[in-house]
Design a protein around this motif. Structure first.
Motif, PDB file in Angstrom:
ATOM      1  N   GLU A 177      -2.258  -1.797  -2.807  1.00 18.43           N
ATOM      2  CA  GLU A 177      -1.617  -0.742  -2.033  1.00 18.43           C
ATOM      3  C   GLU A 177      -2.386  -0.473  -0.740  1.00 18.43           C
ATOM      4  O   GLU A 177      -1.789  -0.403   0.342  1.00 18.43           O
ATOM      5  N   THR A 178      -3.698  -0.371  -0.848  1.00 13.44           N
ATOM      6  CA  THR A 178      -4.523  -0.162   0.338  1.00 13.44           C
ATOM      7  C   THR A 178      -4.355  -1.324   1.317  1.00 13.44           C
ATOM      8  O   THR A 178      -4.194  -1.123   2.521  1.00 13.44           O
ATOM      9  N   GLY A 179      -4.384  -2.537   0.791  1.00  9.64           N
ATOM     10  CA  GLY A 179      -4.223  -3.720   1.628  1.00  9.64           C
ATOM     11  C   GLY A 179      -2.867  -3.776   2.309  1.00  9.64           C
ATOM     12  O   GLY A 179      -2.761  -4.117   3.488  1.00  9.64           O
ATOM     13  N   LEU A 180      -1.823  -3.426   1.583  1.00  5.17           N
ATOM     14  CA  LEU A 180      -0.482  -3.450   2.159  1.00  5.17           C
ATOM     15  C   LEU A 180      -0.341  -2.409   3.263  1.00  5.17           C
ATOM     16  O   LEU A 180       0.307  -2.671   4.290  1.00  5.17           O
ATOM     17  N   LEU A 181      -0.939  -1.257   3.074  1.00  9.21           N
ATOM     18  CA  LEU A 181      -0.911  -0.247   4.133  1.00  9.21           C
ATOM     19  C   LEU A 181      -1.667  -0.736   5.362  1.00  9.21           C
ATOM     20  O   LEU A 181      -1.233  -0.501   6.496  1.00  9.21           O
ATOM     21  N   THR A 182      -2.765  -1.438   5.144  1.00 11.39           N
ATOM     22  CA  THR A 182      -3.507  -2.028   6.258  1.00 11.39           C
ATOM     23  C   THR A 182      -2.636  -3.054   6.975  1.00 11.39           C
ATOM     24  O   THR A 182      -2.561  -3.068   8.208  1.00 11.39           O
TER      25      THR A 182
END
Length: 86
Positions: free
Chosen positions: A23-28
């Motif tokens: 999730e963090t990576g996708l937001l990045t």
């Protein structure tokens, strides 16, 4: 369903951690779709969850992660950008 309580907890814990990292990576990636390092990391996590799920007989989750890998693979070769719609 994983019958072994300890194995189920290990899977649940590691999968939850992986999903949070994804999730963090996708937001990045949504803000910076050219971040190949983050894209590679999200792909690796999806691959790991897919493998763990398939190994433990959680085929539905394995299929979802496989499809997720397909989408990330398209992004890796430049055929699409990770956006909020994707």
């Amino acid at each position: 369903m994983i019958e072994d309580d300890e194995l189920r907890e290990i899977y649940r814990s590691s999968s939850l951690e992986g999903i949070q990292q994804m999730e963090t990576g996708l937001l990045t990636l949504e803000g910076n779709p050219d971040d190949t390092e983050t894209l590679q990391e999200v792909f690796r996590i999806a691959h790991t969850i897919k493998g763990s799920s398939s190994l433990l007989g959680l085929d539905g989750i394995g299929r979802i992660m496989h499809r997720f890998e397909d989408v990330l693979g398209e992004a890796r070769v430049g055929n699409l950008a990770i956006t909020s719609t994707i």
